[in-house]
Write a protein that holds these residues in place. Structure first.
Motif, PDB file in Angstrom:
ATOM      1  N   ALA A 123      31.350  -0.348  16.269  1.00  0.00           N
ATOM      2  CA  ALA A 123      30.641  -1.545  15.817  1.00  0.00           C
ATOM      3  C   ALA A 123      30.948  -2.733  16.717  1.00  0.00           C
ATOM      4  CB  ALA A 123      31.023  -1.863  14.372  1.00  0.00           C
TER       5      ALA A 123
ATOM      6  N   LEU B 213      23.922  -4.449  15.099  1.00  0.00           N
ATOM      7  CA  LEU B 213      24.433  -4.328  13.734  1.00  0.00           C
ATOM      8  C   LEU B 213      23.491  -4.989  12.737  1.00  0.00           C
ATOM      9  CD1 LEU B 213      28.251  -5.012  14.219  1.00  0.00           C
ATOM     10  CD2 LEU B 213      27.145  -2.831  13.720  1.00  0.00           C
ATOM     11  N   ALA B 214      23.010  -6.173  13.078  1.00  0.00           N
ATOM     12  CA  ALA B 214      22.087  -6.885  12.185  1.00  0.00           C
ATOM     13  C   ALA B 214      20.777  -6.119  12.042  1.00  0.00           C
ATOM     14  CB  ALA B 214      21.833  -8.290  12.711  1.00  0.00           C
TER      15      ALA B 214
ATOM     16  N   ALA C  68      21.425  -3.053   9.895  1.00  0.00           N
ATOM     17  CA  ALA C  68      21.604  -3.424   8.490  1.00  0.00           C
ATOM     18  C   ALA C  68      20.266  -3.759   7.833  1.00  0.00           C
ATOM     19  CB  ALA C  68      22.573  -4.591   8.375  1.00  0.00           C
TER      20      ALA C  68
ATOM     21  N   LEU D 269      18.381  -0.482   7.360  1.00  0.00           N
ATOM     22  CA  LEU D 269      18.916   0.261   6.214  1.00  0.00           C
ATOM     23  C   LEU D 269      18.461  -0.343   4.890  1.00  0.00           C
ATOM     24  CD1 LEU D 269      22.577   1.139   7.253  1.00  0.00           C
ATOM     25  CD2 LEU D 269      20.723   2.738   6.734  1.00  0.00           C
ATOM     26  N   ALA D 270      18.490  -1.661   4.808  1.00  0.00           N
ATOM     27  CA  ALA D 270      18.045  -2.321   3.572  1.00  0.00           C
ATOM     28  C   ALA D 270      16.580  -2.007   3.287  1.00  0.00           C
ATOM     29  CB  ALA D 270      18.267  -3.826   3.668  1.00  0.00           C
TER      30      ALA D 270
ATOM     31  N   VAL E 292      24.434   0.830  13.125  1.00  0.00           N
ATOM     32  CA  VAL E 292      25.499   0.223  12.321  1.00  0.00           C
ATOM     33  C   VAL E 292      26.833   0.938  12.493  1.00  0.00           C
ATOM     34  CG1 VAL E 292      26.244  -0.272   9.959  1.00  0.00           C
ATOM     35  CG2 VAL E 292      23.869  -0.656  10.617  1.00  0.00           C
TER      36      VAL E 292
END
Length: 198
Positions: free
Chosen positions: A83, A91-92, A95, A98-99, A130
């Motif tokens: 990471a 990473l953002a 994320a 994934l959301a 991620v």
């Protein structure tokens, strides 16, 4: 297949892919990833008749993931290193992906988007952004779920959004085949752990 069978099979394929030479911390992380991948497709299930059965599988998955992440952190933290090396932007993006995927899965009708190859690729890519070290295990667990569900009588829309689905009609959820797959998966898990400890 039942949730427990999916979790066991996801863990089994992830452990087989990792191999006994990977060591216990890596195997623990692989087991957590395989369990997560095997559980994700059935997040679309809203079955008030069997809430306990679904909850047990999800709690077991969470426990395996926590154990895997803990073992990884205690032995050098491959997840944290990956990471950190990736940077904030991936990473953002991962994320957010994934959301979005989790929302789409939760809103999906059963065995539609949540059981598609598109969802498999999406989750694998998002997890790679991620937490790259666990992404292959998540993808393998997810793929095992799709493969097992195609054995049932109810069609799995692997090529969603196309309407047609795959159903081999070889078994039923909670039937004899389900129990046999569960026992076989647990035997594979036990064998993988035995070899790792030997």
């Amino acid at each position: 297949m039942t949730g427990r069978t999916h979790v066991a099979a996801g863990v089994a394929v992830a452990l087989l892919a990792a191999g006994p030479a990977a060591g216990l911390p890596a195997l623990a992380l692989a087991a957590g990833g395989g369990a997560v991948g095997a559980t994700i497709p059935d997040l679309d299930v809203r079955d008030p008749a069997h809430p306990h059965r679904d909850r047990v599988a999800r709690v077991a998955t969470a426990a395996l993931l926590v154990a895997g992440v803990g073992a990884d952190a205690a032995t050098g933290g491959a997840l944290l290193r990956a990471a950190t090396a990736a940077g904030a932007a991936p990473l953002a993006l991962g994320a957010l992906a994934l959301a979005g995927l989790l929302c789409a899965t939760r809103l999906s009708s059963h065995r539609a988007f949540s059981h598609s190859l598109l969802a498999l690729v999406g989750y694998a890519a998002a997890v790679w952004l991620v937490a790259a070290p666990i992404a292959p295990s998540v993808a393998l667990g997810f793929a095992s779920h799709l493969a097992l569900d195609t054995l049932n009588h109810r069609a799995v829309r692997l090529l969603w959004p196309l309407r047609d689905g795959a159903a081999l009609g070889l078994c039923r959820t909670s039937g004899v085949a389900d129990s046999c797959v569960l026992v076989a998966a647990l035997a594979v898990v036990a064998g993988a752990l035995w070899h790792a400890l030997a």
